[in-house]
Design a protein around this motif. Structure first.
Motif, PDB file in Angstrom:
ATOM      1  N   LEU A 208      -0.408   4.172  11.997  1.00 37.44           N
ATOM      2  CA  LEU A 208       0.954   3.851  11.573  1.00 37.44           C
ATOM      3  C   LEU A 208       0.988   2.570  10.752  1.00 37.44           C
ATOM      4  O   LEU A 208       1.702   2.486   9.739  1.00 37.44           O
ATOM      5  N   HIS A 209       0.218   1.583  11.172  1.00 39.55           N
ATOM      6  CA  HIS A 209       0.163   0.336  10.406  1.00 39.55           C
ATOM      7  C   HIS A 209      -0.310   0.596   8.984  1.00 39.55           C
ATOM      8  O   HIS A 209       0.265   0.065   8.023  1.00 39.55           O
ATOM      9  N   LYS A 210      -1.345   1.418   8.840  1.00 38.43           N
ATOM     10  CA  LYS A 210      -1.884   1.679   7.502  1.00 38.43           C
ATOM     11  C   LYS A 210      -0.938   2.552   6.671  1.00 38.43           C
ATOM     12  O   LYS A 210      -0.754   2.304   5.474  1.00 38.43           O
ATOM     13  N   LEU A 211      -0.313   3.546   7.302  1.00 37.75           N
ATOM     14  CA  LEU A 211       0.620   4.407   6.568  1.00 37.75           C
ATOM     15  C   LEU A 211       1.810   3.615   6.042  1.00 37.75           C
ATOM     16  O   LEU A 211       2.264   3.833   4.913  1.00 37.75           O
ATOM     17  N   TYR A 212       2.314   2.706   6.866  1.00 34.68           N
ATOM     18  CA  TYR A 212       3.514   1.974   6.484  1.00 34.68           C
ATOM     19  C   TYR A 212       3.192   0.654   5.792  1.00 34.68           C
ATOM     20  O   TYR A 212       4.053  -0.222   5.695  1.00 34.68           O
ATOM     21  N   ASN A 213       1.992   0.517   5.293  1.00 36.39           N
ATOM     22  CA  ASN A 213       1.652  -0.583   4.416  1.00 36.39           C
ATOM     23  C   ASN A 213       1.351  -0.095   3.005  1.00 36.39           C
ATOM     24  O   ASN A 213       0.780  -0.828   2.203  1.00 36.39           O
ATOM     25  N   VAL A 214       1.720   1.154   2.733  1.00 34.97           N
ATOM     26  CA  VAL A 214       1.583   1.705   1.390  1.00 34.97           C
ATOM     27  C   VAL A 214       2.964   1.669   0.742  1.00 34.97           C
ATOM     28  O   VAL A 214       3.825   2.500   1.052  1.00 34.97           O
ATOM     29  N   PRO A 215       3.231   0.689  -0.137  1.00 34.42           N
ATOM     30  CA  PRO A 215       4.560   0.575  -0.739  1.00 34.42           C
ATOM     31  C   PRO A 215       4.744   1.532  -1.905  1.00 34.42           C
ATOM     32  O   PRO A 215       3.801   2.161  -2.383  1.00 34.42           O
ATOM     33  N   GLY A 216       6.004   1.640  -2.374  1.00 29.95           N
ATOM     34  CA  GLY A 216       6.306   2.442  -3.548  1.00 29.95           C
ATOM     35  C   GLY A 216       6.396   3.920  -3.244  1.00 29.95           C
ATOM     36  O   GLY A 216       6.246   4.371  -2.112  1.00 29.95           O
ATOM     37  N   GLN A 217       6.648   4.696  -4.267  1.00 33.78           N
ATOM     38  CA  GLN A 217       6.769   6.145  -4.148  1.00 33.78           C
ATOM     39  C   GLN A 217       5.414   6.796  -4.434  1.00 33.78           C
ATOM     40  O   GLN A 217       4.681   6.359  -5.292  1.00 33.78           O
ATOM     41  N   GLY A 218       5.109   7.818  -3.698  1.00 34.83           N
ATOM     42  CA  GLY A 218       3.842   8.512  -3.854  1.00 34.83           C
ATOM     43  C   GLY A 218       3.648   9.496  -2.730  1.00 34.83           C
ATOM     44  O   GLY A 218       4.506   9.662  -1.857  1.00 34.83           O
ATOM     45  N   PRO A 219       2.510  10.204  -2.715  1.00 35.83           N
ATOM     46  CA  PRO A 219       2.295  11.223  -1.692  1.00 35.83           C
ATOM     47  C   PRO A 219       2.281  10.685  -0.273  1.00 35.83           C
ATOM     48  O   PRO A 219       2.749  11.344   0.648  1.00 35.83           O
ATOM     49  N   VAL A 220       1.747   9.470  -0.072  1.00 36.39           N
ATOM     50  CA  VAL A 220       1.722   8.904   1.280  1.00 36.39           C
ATOM     51  C   VAL A 220       3.141   8.615   1.755  1.00 36.39           C
ATOM     52  O   VAL A 220       3.522   8.933   2.890  1.00 36.39           O
TER      53      VAL A 220
ATOM     54  N   GLY B 299      -4.461   3.123  20.511  1.00 36.95           N
ATOM     55  CA  GLY B 299      -4.929   2.192  19.496  1.00 36.95           C
ATOM     56  C   GLY B 299      -5.066   2.841  18.133  1.00 36.95           C
ATOM     57  O   GLY B 299      -4.700   2.255  17.107  1.00 36.95           O
ATOM     58  N   ALA B 300      -5.575   4.080  18.108  1.00 35.65           N
ATOM     59  CA  ALA B 300      -5.748   4.796  16.845  1.00 35.65           C
ATOM     60  C   ALA B 300      -4.406   5.133  16.202  1.00 35.65           C
ATOM     61  O   ALA B 300      -4.244   5.016  14.983  1.00 35.65           O
ATOM     62  N   VAL B 301      -3.424   5.537  17.020  1.00 36.75           N
ATOM     63  CA  VAL B 301      -2.098   5.859  16.484  1.00 36.75           C
ATOM     64  C   VAL B 301      -1.440   4.616  15.902  1.00 36.75           C
ATOM     65  O   VAL B 301      -0.868   4.649  14.804  1.00 36.75           O
TER      66      VAL B 301
END
Length: 509
Positions: free
Chosen positions: A471-483, A465-467
């Motif tokens: 992943l959901h939160k990481l791949y909901n950050v659009p655009g270019q940046g450190p994430v 569940g944590a993974v």
């Protein structure tokens, strides 16, 4: 003799538990004239998890003599006779890992699954829709050239699995098992100490209400030595037990549909071995996945915002197909533009939808990678639907005489396709826990007898569940940046390190 019979049915209850837990969290039933029918195990919920538990208990020689019951609000006779035309598929489909299939084989249920409606796949292509970074999940790094490729997972309709489990349960005989179909649980209370019967003061007692269409009237009240909650995210059994749950809504919906695909020009594996595809779309609020079904069909799972989901469901078939194909091929900017087109608008130059016209034009200017799925050619009538995405996890899976499995205990984001697999893992563990208790003469509802189950499952489910949540939160950050840079680097590195990729696949299996 009467006293002996009463003492045989009288369970041992830890005094401290009874004082500190039961009295504080459960409402005791008043004296009743009618003694409820007593069962060793009562399971509320007739989905794959509940039916899987019943089949497992009935299939084991150790637990087959237990008196068991299952309560389900839907008509299970329809599940037992479920049938679709060969080229039509339900939109409720699950991806079963090899360990889930092995469990179903062990309890004798898999042989009743219609194999012509299942589809194993041996590879999964996953990539970032913004950066193009990708990872390929397959077992080629751990398979010799002389071995057949190992299966990543097997797709099957939930209805196919439910029918198989019901068939297996009835094949084991009806003695000692009661299935209350078309029946709801109107209340759950603790019983009482009956003057002319057993002491059920620490046992859950369920009041049952048959639907108007039920063919027979079940007993109005039944008691459970052990009550299993397989009754979903809003579990009444969990509420009765006073088990707390924590989590959040993602403000996302999952779009599902059954699709037809064009014949692929090339196959990465020999004919008949399929590939699953998943592309993360941060600009649209989640990933889109295309998972293979037989006869060149596929099931769609597209996680996106509530607004986008409503828009996609409003599209006519040709426009919906164009949006699915675009989601695997175009940039986030192109997709956002297409999501603003009038749903029913037609192209000014041809008798096609505006979405098809835009897709065709934009594909001429967009380089296509080699790992995209074959184009979607049709969507099955009335198969497009949506459901809200949530995360939930209970504080514990057990309390005195109660255990929770499946969605009653945990709900995860569907991006890894692990929801049903986690539930079947719960069932395998809990049935083994009950078997151990019976073999050693223990009270199957006692909290000490149940502790083995959460010890085996809680950390595993929490990790998955944590993974999925991360992943959901990481791949909901659009655009270019450190994430964005970090997630792309991580995906590329894992794909290039065979033992790391193999480790992740073994965890999922």
């Amino acid at each position: 003799m009467r006293q002996l019979a009463r003492s045989a049915l009288r369970p041992y209850v830890c005094p401290s538990c009874q004082r500190g837990v039961l009295a504080g969290r459960r409402r005791f039933a008043s004296k009743a004239d009618n003694v409820p029918e007593v069962y060793d195990v009562v399971c509320v919920g007739g989905g794959p998890a509940g039916l899987g538990l019943l089949a497992a208990l009935r299939a084991s020689p150790v637990t087959s003599k237990l008196k068991v019951a299952l309560v389900e609000s839907q008509d299970l006779s329809k599940g037992r006779t479920w049938s679709l035309e060969p080229r039509l598929y339900s939109n409720r489909v699950s991806s079963l890992t090899p360990s889930s299939v092995a469990f179903l084989e062990r309890i004798g249920a898999w042989q009743h699954v219609d194999s012509s409606r299942t589809q194993p796949y041996h590879e999964m292509q996953v990539w970032d829709g913004e950066t193009g970074s990708r990872i390929t999940f397959d077992w080629t790094v751990e398979t010799s050239p002389f071995e057949d490729p190992r299966i990543v997972a097997t797709m099957t309709e939930n209805a196919n699995l439910v029918r198989a489990l019901l068939t297996r349960i009835f094949s084991l005989g009806e003695e000692g098992v009661s299935i209350f179909s078309n029946t709801t649980v109107s209340s759950i209370e603790n019983g009482t100490d009956y003057a002319d019967g057993p002491d059920l003061s620490a046992w859950p007692v369920l009041s049952l209400s048959p639907s108007a269409s039920a063919a027979s009237q079940p007993p109005s009240r039944i008691a459970a030595r052990l009550l299993i909650g397989a009754d979903g995210i809003n579990s009444p059994v969990r509420t009765f037990a006073g088990i707390a749950t924590d989590g959040w809504d993602y403000n996302r919906h999952g779009i599902v549909a059954t699709l037809s695909l064009s014949e692929p020009a090339t196959q990465p594996f020999p004919a008949g071995l399929k590939t699953a595809y998943q592309r993360f779309l941060p600009a649209l609020g989640g990933p889109i996945a295309l998972l293979p079904l037989p006869n060149n069909h596929a099931t769609l799972v597209w996680s996106t915002t509530v607004e986008n989901a409503a828009y996609l469901k409003s599209l006519p078939p040709n426009a919906f197909i164009a949006m699915v194909n675009a989601a695997f091929r175009l940039s986030g900017t192109d997709l956002r533009y297409m999501l603003r087109l009038e749903p029913t608008a037609r192209s000014s130059t041809a008798d096609i939808s505006q979405h098809e016209d835009e897709l065709n034009w934009r594909l001429q200017h967009t380089p296509q990678p080699s790992h995209i799925p074959p184009p979607v050619t049709a969507v099955q009538d009335r198969s497009v639907a949506s459901f809200p995405l949530r995360f939930r996890h209970t504080s514990t899976y057990i309390s005195p005489r109660v255990a929770l499995v499946g969605d009653a205990a945990h709900v995860v984001h569907p991006l890894a396709g692990q929801g049903l697999n986690l539930g079947l893992g719960d069932v395998a563990s809990l049935s083994g826990t009950i078997e151990y208790a019976v073999r050693h003469g223990m009270d199957i509802g006692d909290i000490l007898s149940l502790e083995r189950y959460p010890h085996e499952r809680y950390a595993v489910n929490a990790k998955v569940g944590a993974v999925c949540d991360l992943l959901h939160k990481l791949y909901n950050v659009p655009g270019q940046g450190p994430v964005t840079w970090a997630r792309s680097l991580g995906l590329d590195l894992i794909d290039k390190v065979p033992f790391a990729k193999g480790f992740l696949m073994r965890q999922a299996n």
